[in-house]
Design an enzyme around this catalytic site. Structure first.
Site, PDB file in Angstrom:
ATOM      1  N   ARG A 128      23.927 -51.501   4.750  1.00 31.57           N
ATOM      2  CA  ARG A 128      24.806 -50.361   4.408  1.00 31.57           C
ATOM      3  C   ARG A 128      24.038 -49.428   3.495  1.00 31.57           C
ATOM      4  O   ARG A 128      23.555 -49.817   2.449  1.00 31.57           O
ATOM      5  CB  ARG A 128      26.100 -50.833   3.737  1.00 31.57           C
ATOM      6  CG  ARG A 128      27.214 -49.783   3.878  1.00 31.57           C
ATOM      7  CD  ARG A 128      28.450 -50.107   3.045  1.00 31.57           C
ATOM      8  NE  ARG A 128      28.139 -50.044   1.651  1.00 31.57           N
ATOM      9  CZ  ARG A 128      28.520 -50.961   0.747  1.00 31.57           C
ATOM     10  NH1 ARG A 128      29.237 -51.988   1.097  1.00 31.57           N
ATOM     11  NH2 ARG A 128      28.195 -50.826  -0.520  1.00 31.57           N
ATOM     12  N   GLU A 155      21.762 -45.998  -2.755  1.00 26.93           N
ATOM     13  CA  GLU A 155      20.946 -47.207  -2.542  1.00 26.93           C
ATOM     14  C   GLU A 155      21.115 -47.667  -1.111  1.00 26.93           C
ATOM     15  O   GLU A 155      22.060 -47.284  -0.423  1.00 26.93           O
ATOM     16  CB  GLU A 155      21.361 -48.337  -3.490  1.00 26.93           C
ATOM     17  CG  GLU A 155      22.741 -48.862  -3.224  1.00 26.93           C
ATOM     18  CD  GLU A 155      22.930 -50.312  -3.646  1.00 26.93           C
ATOM     19  OE1 GLU A 155      21.952 -51.020  -3.905  1.00 26.93           O
ATOM     20  OE2 GLU A 155      24.097 -50.737  -3.701  1.00 26.93           O
ATOM     21  N   ASN A 157      21.635 -51.171   0.961  1.00 27.73           N
ATOM     22  CA  ASN A 157      21.952 -52.595   0.783  1.00 27.73           C
ATOM     23  C   ASN A 157      21.414 -53.373   1.967  1.00 27.73           C
ATOM     24  O   ASN A 157      21.772 -53.082   3.113  1.00 27.73           O
ATOM     25  CB  ASN A 157      23.466 -52.787   0.712  1.00 27.73           C
ATOM     26  CG  ASN A 157      24.082 -52.084  -0.482  1.00 27.73           C
ATOM     27  OD1 ASN A 157      23.971 -52.545  -1.600  1.00 27.73           O
ATOM     28  ND2 ASN A 157      24.711 -50.938  -0.247  1.00 27.73           N
ATOM     29  N   SER A 162      29.135 -55.307   2.323  1.00 26.21           N
ATOM     30  CA  SER A 162      30.531 -55.704   2.560  1.00 26.21           C
ATOM     31  C   SER A 162      31.417 -54.529   2.971  1.00 26.21           C
ATOM     32  O   SER A 162      30.967 -53.397   3.065  1.00 26.21           O
ATOM     33  CB  SER A 162      31.084 -56.381   1.315  1.00 26.21           C
ATOM     34  OG  SER A 162      30.917 -55.531   0.221  1.00 26.21           O
ATOM     35  N   LYS A 320      15.685 -51.969  -5.861  1.00 25.09           N
ATOM     36  CA  LYS A 320      15.699 -50.583  -6.373  1.00 25.09           C
ATOM     37  C   LYS A 320      14.277 -50.074  -6.589  1.00 25.09           C
ATOM     38  O   LYS A 320      13.999 -48.884  -6.430  1.00 25.09           O
ATOM     39  CB  LYS A 320      16.461 -50.525  -7.687  1.00 25.09           C
ATOM     40  CG  LYS A 320      17.955 -50.226  -7.613  1.00 25.09           C
ATOM     41  CD  LYS A 320      18.842 -51.201  -7.124  1.00 25.09           C
ATOM     42  CE  LYS A 320      20.303 -50.886  -7.127  1.00 25.09           C
ATOM     43  NZ  LYS A 320      21.077 -51.938  -6.489  1.00 25.09           N
ATOM     44  N   LYS A 378      18.412 -48.298 -13.779  1.00 23.00           N
ATOM     45  CA  LYS A 378      18.812 -49.367 -12.847  1.00 23.00           C
ATOM     46  C   LYS A 378      17.875 -50.567 -12.891  1.00 23.00           C
ATOM     47  O   LYS A 378      16.670 -50.415 -12.681  1.00 23.00           O
ATOM     48  CB  LYS A 378      18.815 -48.829 -11.409  1.00 23.00           C
ATOM     49  CG  LYS A 378      19.819 -47.735 -11.145  1.00 23.00           C
ATOM     50  CD  LYS A 378      19.907 -47.472  -9.652  1.00 23.00           C
ATOM     51  CE  LYS A 378      21.025 -46.500  -9.349  1.00 23.00           C
ATOM     52  NZ  LYS A 378      21.238 -46.360  -7.900  1.00 23.00           N
ATOM     53  N   GLU A 382      22.134 -56.327  -7.600  1.00 22.48           N
ATOM     54  CA  GLU A 382      23.098 -55.899  -6.589  1.00 22.48           C
ATOM     55  C   GLU A 382      24.499 -56.282  -7.036  1.00 22.48           C
ATOM     56  O   GLU A 382      24.656 -57.182  -7.838  1.00 22.48           O
ATOM     57  CB  GLU A 382      22.819 -56.608  -5.252  1.00 22.48           C
ATOM     58  CG  GLU A 382      21.487 -56.295  -4.628  1.00 22.48           C
ATOM     59  CD  GLU A 382      21.336 -54.843  -4.271  1.00 22.48           C
ATOM     60  OE1 GLU A 382      22.332 -54.206  -3.907  1.00 22.48           O
ATOM     61  OE2 GLU A 382      20.215 -54.319  -4.379  1.00 22.48           O
ATOM     62  N   GLY A 383      25.486 -55.615  -6.481  1.00 14.44           N
ATOM     63  CA  GLY A 383      26.862 -56.079  -6.656  1.00 14.44           C
ATOM     64  C   GLY A 383      27.659 -55.317  -7.691  1.00 14.44           C
ATOM     65  O   GLY A 383      28.813 -55.647  -7.941  1.00 14.44           O
ATOM     66  N   ARG A 464      34.258 -45.026  -0.214  1.00 17.10           N
ATOM     67  CA  ARG A 464      34.847 -45.639  -1.419  1.00 17.10           C
ATOM     68  C   ARG A 464      35.074 -44.537  -2.437  1.00 17.10           C
ATOM     69  O   ARG A 464      34.217 -43.670  -2.604  1.00 17.10           O
ATOM     70  CB  ARG A 464      33.918 -46.700  -2.000  1.00 17.10           C
ATOM     71  CG  ARG A 464      33.855 -47.960  -1.174  1.00 17.10           C
ATOM     72  CD  ARG A 464      32.808 -48.914  -1.701  1.00 17.10           C
ATOM     73  NE  ARG A 464      31.496 -48.306  -1.667  1.00 17.10           N
ATOM     74  CZ  ARG A 464      30.427 -48.795  -2.293  1.00 17.10           C
ATOM     75  NH1 ARG A 464      30.522 -49.871  -3.038  1.00 17.10           N
ATOM     76  NH2 ARG A 464      29.266 -48.184  -2.201  1.00 17.10           N
TER      77      ARG A 464
END
Ligand code: ADP
Ligand code: MG
Length: 494
Positions: A128, A155, A157, A162, A320, A378, A382-383, A464
């Site tokens: 993603r 970024e 992924n 998800s 990253k 950064k 992740e997450g 989102r």
């Protein structure tokens, strides 16, 4: 009433009417499986609640969505090629592995298996790619639409991407809430979106290429998983595509006791169930490795001939630091020869700056210390919830000075996205009209070896949306909500 919706419809809704639409919206979310485990009881095995979501879709210019989707196969190929370029991965990560223990452990697994000789040349990417729409300060607004929105990559992924499931349901909820509010919009303005099906097709392709009809697809998940239904979506789509594929679930801990590797590198779970594809929805953060056991399992899985999603080098390519290195002149060109494609990719890059030891890293650190509000700091994580913003950036950078610890981080230009108005529906929270900003994700599927490309597709999108005042994103983290694009025309989008 959303000012967005208001400006499109020219009508207002009373408080009672709005309340009714909110309740109906929640019902439709449940009806279309836009649900999660309860926030206050995420370990529940029997309860779900509607997922955090916007009441209405958020406007997105047609050209921006089309541009992001058209670029996705090139991004898929780029990240796959980076993952298979050992020299380049080392160039990007050699300073990170000195100071970041988590990345070093992944690197060790990668090099161990590389030395032994990999049992499986194919790697599956269920990717993603996340973007925000930057509004340049010089912009003017015509009829509420900024005239120079620019697509900026946040970024990419490469592990545990998800929300493809919930994104496959939310557009149906939003077609309904818009109709309930009497806001005219054509169905194609809230387009059909089926990333769960696309991802399931990717899993199916990998399973077919493995070549054993009786082998299973293994979902590696967390013991407590609020977003479990998003995973069931994928299993359900896979079942619709083929009744022959068995999906099994494991945690890393369970696999430690119950998985074995045969001499010919077949991975077996429980009573000899062979695994064709390993799909990680866990293992992407240091906190997921409670002991050496989970690391042992990760190495065993990587050694196996099962097709990994992702293989450890594809996870490393999603760091990253790699993203920052790809933004340096000539880097994309190492992998892609077509100049137009290179420019298309490069045009989405925000400013990114190394913090490695040396004069360049020092100058970049000083630049951020002097003007922290224009940057994001950064780490290789992740997450959600890991980035550093505002004055804390200056504090951290001053504290680290020019030590090698600084190379665990990269610096990124801060994007100031196009603000909208919407209602954020979150269980147990007020649902007022807020100023909000959105992040667009594009799903990509890639299956291939170092030499051969077998599948390369763009398979859908995710929007989102979060309050303008929140720095971090993340739906499970409690900030963002799931949304869908309301396609609008914007003639002058750059
Ligand atoms: P993670 O891997 O933890 O999800 P991200 O790079 O996606 O890390 O950052 C998390 C969130 O922080 C994003 O979803 C976005 O809301 C915000 N963010 C990240 N980078 C930027 C940026 N350059 N400008 C503005 N917001 C950002
Ligand atoms: Mg992210």
């Amino acid at each position: 009433m959303s000012a967005t919706a208001l400006s499109l419809s020219g009508r207002t809704l009373g408080a009672g009417e709005l309340q009714r639409i909110k309740e109906k919206g929640k019902q439709w979310a449940v009806l279309h499986a836009v649900v999660m485990r309860p926030q206050n009881d995420p370990s529940s095995k029997s309860h779900v609640e509607y997922a955090p979501m916007t009441l209405f879709p958020s406007p997105l210019p047609r050209g921006v969505l089309a541009e992001a989707k058209a670029l996705q196969p090139y991004f898929n190929r780029l990240i796959h090629q980076v993952a298979h370029d050992h020299e380049y991965l080392w160039h990007c990560l050699h300073n990170v592995v000195k100071v970041d223990d988590y990345t070093r452990r992944l690197w060790d697994i990668y090099t161990t298996v590389r030395k032994e000789g990999s049992a499986q040349p194919l790697s599956l990417g269920l990717i993603r790619n996340d973007f925000m729409l930057d509004v340049k300060s010089s912009c003017c607004e015509i009829q509420g639409m900024p005239q120079c929105l620019e697509l900026r990559q946040i970024e990419i992924n490469t592990i545990a991407s998800s929300f493809a499931g919930l994104a496959s349901g939310i557009w149906k909820v939003h077609r309904f809430t818009m109709a309930q509010a009497g806001i005219e919009c054509k169905p194609e303005q809230i387009p059909v979106n089926a990333p769960a099906e696309g991802i399931a097709k990717g899993l199916l392709s990998a399973w077919e290429h493995y070549g054993n009809q009786s082998a299973s697809v293994l979902f590696v998940t967390m013991e407590v998983e609020r977003n479990a239904v998003d995973q069931w979506w994928l299993e359900s789509q896979l079942f619709s595509l083929s009744h022959n594929v068995c999906v099994r679930y494991t945690t890393l801990q369970y696999a430690y006791e119950h998985a074995t590797l045969t001499d010919d590198k077949r991975l077996l779970l429980d009573d000899g169930n062979e695994i064709a594809v390993i799909y990680y929805r866990d293992g992407y953060a240091p906190t997921h490795y409670h002991s050496e056991k989970e690391w042992d399992v990760r190495l065993m899985f990587e050694r196996s001939k099962a097709i990994k999603c992702p293989s450890v080098h594809l996870q490393l390519a999603g760091c990253k630091k790699v993203q920052q290195e790809l933004a340096t002149p000539g880097a994309v060109e190492r992998f892609i020869k077509d100049r137009e494609v290179c420019n298309g990719i490069r045009n989405t890059f925000a400013g990114q700056y190394t913090l490695d030891q040396g004069p360049e890293g020092d100058a970049n650190a000083n630049m951020a210390i002097n003007d922290p509000s224009h940057y994001v700091l950064k780490p290789q994580r992740e997450g959600g919830g890991n980035n550093i913003y505002g004055d804390e950036i200056a504090e951290m950078l001053q504290k680290m000075g020019s030590t090698e610890e600084r190379s665990a981080y990269i610096l990124m230009e801060r994007i100031f996205p196009w603000p909208q108005n919407n209602h954020l529906l979150k269980e147990g929270k007020p649902c007022d009209l807020l100023e909000v900003i959105s992040e667009l994700g594009i799903y990509g599927v890639y299956l291939g070896s170092a030499e051969e490309e077998l599948v390369n597709e763009e398979v859908g999108h995710l929007l989102r949306t979060k309050a303008h005042t929140d720095n971090e994103g993340g739906i499970v983290a409690g900030f963002a909500t799931i949304d869908s694009p309301l396609i609008v025309e914007a003639p002058c989008v750059k």
